[in-house]
Design a protein around this motif. Sequence first.
Motif, PDB file in Angstrom:
ATOM      1  N   LYS A 231       0.820  -1.213   0.000  1.00 53.66           N
ATOM      2  CA  LYS A 231       0.000   0.000   0.000  1.00 53.66           C
ATOM      3  C   LYS A 231       0.852   1.260   0.000  1.00 53.66           C
ATOM      4  CE  LYS A 231      -4.160  -1.839   2.146  1.00 53.66           C
ATOM      5  NZ  LYS A 231      -5.043  -1.820   3.331  1.00 53.66           N
ATOM      6  N   ASP A 232       2.035   1.201   0.607  1.00 55.11           N
ATOM      7  CA  ASP A 232       2.899   2.371   0.621  1.00 55.11           C
ATOM      8  C   ASP A 232       3.493   2.645  -0.751  1.00 55.11           C
ATOM      9  OD1 ASP A 232       2.660   3.078   3.358  1.00 55.11           O
ATOM     10  OD2 ASP A 232       3.964   1.406   3.889  1.00 55.11           O
ATOM     11  N   VAL A 233       3.516   1.646  -1.602  1.00 56.42           N
ATOM     12  CA  VAL A 233       4.035   1.810  -2.959  1.00 56.42           C
ATOM     13  C   VAL A 233       2.915   2.175  -3.927  1.00 56.42           C
ATOM     14  CG1 VAL A 233       5.146   0.632  -4.905  1.00 56.42           C
ATOM     15  CG2 VAL A 233       5.996   0.275  -2.579  1.00 56.42           C
ATOM     16  N   ILE A 234       1.843   1.390  -3.948  1.00 57.14           N
ATOM     17  CA  ILE A 234       0.800   1.595  -4.966  1.00 57.14           C
ATOM     18  C   ILE A 234      -0.357   2.449  -4.473  1.00 57.14           C
ATOM     19  CG2 ILE A 234       1.381  -0.644  -5.977  1.00 57.14           C
ATOM     20  CD1 ILE A 234      -1.352  -1.662  -4.931  1.00 57.14           C
ATOM     21  N   GLY A 235      -0.435   2.730  -3.149  1.00 64.11           N
ATOM     22  CA  GLY A 235      -1.531   3.529  -2.630  1.00 64.11           C
ATOM     23  C   GLY A 235      -2.782   2.707  -2.373  1.00 64.11           C
ATOM     24  N   ARG A 256     -14.653   7.051  -4.246  1.00 64.02           N
ATOM     25  CA  ARG A 256     -13.453   6.986  -3.402  1.00 64.02           C
ATOM     26  C   ARG A 256     -12.289   7.672  -4.119  1.00 64.02           C
ATOM     27  NH1 ARG A 256     -12.381   0.981  -1.970  1.00 64.02           N
ATOM     28  NH2 ARG A 256     -12.799   0.738  -4.185  1.00 64.02           N
ATOM     29  N   ARG A 257     -11.320   8.118  -3.340  1.00 64.65           N
ATOM     30  CA  ARG A 257     -10.166   8.784  -3.927  1.00 64.65           C
ATOM     31  C   ARG A 257      -8.886   8.027  -3.596  1.00 64.65           C
ATOM     32  NH1 ARG A 257      -9.899  14.167  -0.034  1.00 64.65           N
ATOM     33  NH2 ARG A 257      -9.302  13.095   1.898  1.00 64.65           N
ATOM     34  N   TRP A 258      -7.909   8.155  -4.501  1.00 69.40           N
ATOM     35  CA  TRP A 258      -6.628   7.470  -4.333  1.00 69.40           C
ATOM     36  C   TRP A 258      -5.746   8.283  -3.400  1.00 69.40           C
ATOM     37  CZ3 TRP A 258      -1.527   8.816  -5.560  1.00 69.40           C
ATOM     38  CH2 TRP A 258      -0.605   7.764  -5.508  1.00 69.40           C
ATOM     39  N   VAL A 259      -5.118   7.598  -2.437  1.00 70.83           N
ATOM     40  CA  VAL A 259      -4.278   8.293  -1.455  1.00 70.83           C
ATOM     41  C   VAL A 259      -3.081   7.430  -1.084  1.00 70.83           C
ATOM     42  CG1 VAL A 259      -6.167   9.629  -0.417  1.00 70.83           C
ATOM     43  CG2 VAL A 259      -5.652   7.340   0.455  1.00 70.83           C
ATOM     44  N   ARG A 260      -2.067   8.086  -0.523  1.00 73.87           N
ATOM     45  CA  ARG A 260      -0.950   7.486   0.205  1.00 73.87           C
ATOM     46  C   ARG A 260       0.013   6.620  -0.601  1.00 73.87           C
ATOM     47  NH1 ARG A 260      -4.775   8.072   4.325  1.00 73.87           N
ATOM     48  NH2 ARG A 260      -5.899   6.184   3.827  1.00 73.87           N
ATOM     49  N   GLY A 261      -0.106   6.557  -1.892  1.00 71.97           N
ATOM     50  CA  GLY A 261       0.881   5.820  -2.686  1.00 71.97           C
ATOM     51  C   GLY A 261       2.057   6.715  -3.059  1.00 71.97           C
ATOM     52  N   LEU A 262       3.115   6.114  -3.572  1.00 74.01           N
ATOM     53  CA  LEU A 262       4.264   6.891  -4.024  1.00 74.01           C
ATOM     54  C   LEU A 262       3.901   7.703  -5.264  1.00 74.01           C
ATOM     55  CD1 LEU A 262       7.256   4.390  -3.694  1.00 74.01           C
ATOM     56  CD2 LEU A 262       6.887   6.481  -2.361  1.00 74.01           C
ATOM     57  N   THR A 263       4.360   8.941  -5.299  1.00 77.18           N
ATOM     58  CA  THR A 263       4.180   9.791  -6.480  1.00 77.18           C
ATOM     59  C   THR A 263       5.556  10.230  -6.970  1.00 77.18           C
ATOM     60  OG1 THR A 263       4.101  11.883  -5.257  1.00 77.18           O
ATOM     61  CG2 THR A 263       2.030  10.653  -5.469  1.00 77.18           C
ATOM     62  N   TRP A 264       5.577  10.774  -8.163  1.00 78.73           N
ATOM     63  CA  TRP A 264       6.857  11.256  -8.693  1.00 78.73           C
ATOM     64  C   TRP A 264       7.384  12.400  -7.854  1.00 78.73           C
ATOM     65  CZ3 TRP A 264       9.902   8.842 -11.962  1.00 78.73           C
ATOM     66  CH2 TRP A 264       9.358   7.828 -12.760  1.00 78.73           C
ATOM     67  N   GLU A 314      -1.546   0.302 -16.620  1.00 82.89           N
ATOM     68  CA  GLU A 314      -1.438   0.644 -18.038  1.00 82.89           C
ATOM     69  C   GLU A 314      -2.772   0.541 -18.766  1.00 82.89           C
ATOM     70  OE1 GLU A 314       2.584  -0.897 -16.741  1.00 82.89           O
ATOM     71  OE2 GLU A 314       0.509  -1.539 -16.487  1.00 82.89           O
ATOM     72  N   VAL A 315      -3.634  -0.360 -18.338  1.00 83.57           N
ATOM     73  CA  VAL A 315      -4.909  -0.572 -19.024  1.00 83.57           C
ATOM     74  C   VAL A 315      -5.910   0.518 -18.675  1.00 83.57           C
ATOM     75  CG1 VAL A 315      -6.851  -2.153 -19.320  1.00 83.57           C
ATOM     76  CG2 VAL A 315      -4.528  -3.060 -19.125  1.00 83.57           C
ATOM     77  N   ALA A 316      -6.034   0.841 -17.377  1.00 85.68           N
ATOM     78  CA  ALA A 316      -7.044   1.796 -16.918  1.00 85.68           C
ATOM     79  C   ALA A 316      -6.564   3.237 -16.973  1.00 85.68           C
ATOM     80  CB  ALA A 316      -7.481   1.445 -15.496  1.00 85.68           C
ATOM     81  N   GLY A 317      -5.237   3.456 -17.010  1.00 87.49           N
ATOM     82  CA  GLY A 317      -4.719   4.808 -17.042  1.00 87.49           C
ATOM     83  C   GLY A 317      -4.847   5.542 -15.720  1.00 87.49           C
ATOM     84  N   ARG A 318      -4.917   4.814 -14.615  1.00 82.62           N
ATOM     85  CA  ARG A 318      -5.033   5.392 -13.270  1.00 82.62           C
ATOM     86  C   ARG A 318      -4.419   4.394 -12.292  1.00 82.62           C
ATOM     87  NH1 ARG A 318      -8.387   1.692 -11.864  1.00 82.62           N
ATOM     88  NH2 ARG A 318     -10.332   1.241 -12.943  1.00 82.62           N
ATOM     89  N   PRO A 319      -4.281   4.761 -11.012  1.00 82.94           N
ATOM     90  CA  PRO A 319      -3.777   3.781 -10.045  1.00 82.94           C
ATOM     91  C   PRO A 319      -4.640   2.528 -10.033  1.00 82.94           C
ATOM     92  CG  PRO A 319      -3.766   5.971  -9.078  1.00 82.94           C
ATOM     93  CD  PRO A 319      -4.477   6.090 -10.396  1.00 82.94           C
ATOM     94  N   TYR A 320      -4.036   1.414  -9.689  1.00 84.57           N
ATOM     95  CA  TYR A 320      -4.753   0.141  -9.703  1.00 84.57           C
ATOM     96  C   TYR A 320      -5.951   0.168  -8.764  1.00 84.57           C
ATOM     97  CZ  TYR A 320      -1.237  -2.351 -12.430  1.00 84.57           C
ATOM     98  OH  TYR A 320      -0.426  -2.790 -13.451  1.00 84.57           O
ATOM     99  N   ALA A 321      -7.083  -0.348  -9.240  1.00 90.43           N
ATOM    100  CA  ALA A 321      -8.274  -0.488  -8.397  1.00 90.43           C
ATOM    101  C   ALA A 321      -8.015  -1.561  -7.345  1.00 90.43           C
ATOM    102  CB  ALA A 321      -9.491  -0.862  -9.242  1.00 90.43           C
ATOM    103  N   GLU A 322      -8.847  -1.571  -6.325  1.00 85.46           N
ATOM    104  CA  GLU A 322      -8.676  -2.516  -5.221  1.00 85.46           C
ATOM    105  C   GLU A 322      -8.609  -3.953  -5.728  1.00 85.46           C
ATOM    106  OE1 GLU A 322     -10.790  -3.487  -0.899  1.00 85.46           O
ATOM    107  OE2 GLU A 322     -11.625  -1.999  -2.242  1.00 85.46           O
ATOM    108  N   SER A 323      -7.633  -4.689  -5.286  1.00 80.88           N
ATOM    109  CA  SER A 323      -7.394  -6.104  -5.622  1.00 80.88           C
ATOM    110  C   SER A 323      -6.847  -6.315  -7.033  1.00 80.88           C
ATOM    111  CB  SER A 323      -8.665  -6.947  -5.446  1.00 80.88           C
ATOM    112  OG  SER A 323      -9.148  -6.848  -4.128  1.00 80.88           O
ATOM    113  N   ALA A 324      -6.907  -5.291  -7.898  1.00 81.44           N
ATOM    114  CA  ALA A 324      -6.468  -5.481  -9.288  1.00 81.44           C
ATOM    115  C   ALA A 324      -4.959  -5.688  -9.373  1.00 81.44           C
ATOM    116  CB  ALA A 324      -6.892  -4.291 -10.140  1.00 81.44           C
TER     117      ALA A 324
END
Length: 405
Positions: A231-235, A256-264, A314-324
Amino acid sequence: MPSKSPTPGLKRRRSGIYWCATHQAVQAGFRPSVARLPYSLENPDHRPLIEANCQRLQAEMLQFLANGGREQPRRYDGTIQSLSGLYQIDAASPFRRLKHNSRLKDTYVLKLIEAAFGKRALSALRIADFYRWYDEIKKPKRPGGPERVRRAWGVIKKLRELFAYGVMAELPECERLYTILRHARFAQPARRRMVMRLAHVEAFIPQALAMGRLSLALGTALQFETALRQKDVIGEWEPIPAGAKRGADDFVLNGRRWVRGLTWADLPADLVIRKATTKTGAFAAHDLKLCPLVLDLLERIPSEKRTGPLIIDEVAGRPYAESAYGREWRIVARAAGIPNQVWNMDARAGAITEAEDAGADLDHIRSAAAHSQAATTQRYSRGAVGKSRRVAEMRLAYRGLRNGP
């Protein structure tokens, strides 16, 4: 009017199934406006749990509206189900202080408890009931299959927590039952022993690149090289707090919003990342210049794409959805010949085990993993021989001194 559907408010989306409040209730301030249900419509065993969740949430919403937009206190009738209901809605309950993902896991276990023996009166329960329930729940799902000790242990653990809450809320019978379970002993699930090795990572990365999954290769390399949690890597995705304003760069998915993952933005010019970890808030710092697996993958990403979250599906163009992330990781891992018993989460244990094998000081490993206790770090070290090798070398040296020339 109450709904005639057995699953009022149920909505099916690509990422799973959800209960959704009406627009009127949301406008009046009812929360949660959306609740993800951790079940599957394709699993017939989950159907009663889906129905129970939907009906409970729908009833709470209707009561909220009937009460003029105020929560109606639950009534305790001495049953496990009423205790569970109070535990989930009481503002003073520990349940309300859990993170949203922990509440989801708790809700799953609570629904199992309610469905199995929710109607039982607390006053009639004895220690024999708990041992009988434990033995029944741990039975294999299929004849000849493994016992489900983890599942049974989870139910007993949650019952302890329910009764502990009941003690704090001064509810009848709870102190007696909490005392019983505090002294009772139940077999615990065995600790996980699998480790992701360097050989696994080196097999996974080229396979992921060949399958167009640079994100999975980079995420795995970061987890293994830095010992950061997944979770600390992908959020992760969390419910949007009431009244919160959406930022221009926010990623939002199904309320829901994406939080807490690594960003550039977490990668400065010197490539030393410093991050507050999601579980404890402790800071972890890592020099990526000393992580060759990560450096090689970062060089593959063009400068114009170095904005926002570091790990993008790469497929969705956003951070990975839960469990994906875990699901797609397994597809690549199988293609790379990595055993099914090795999970993505084992990267953290692999990093700690390799560090101990390399002779790193335990306190240094603890700090690198952002653990507050060395005992926690030791649990992640699975089969390392670093310490035993040093002990053996010292014993051999000692024998040489004793025997002398």
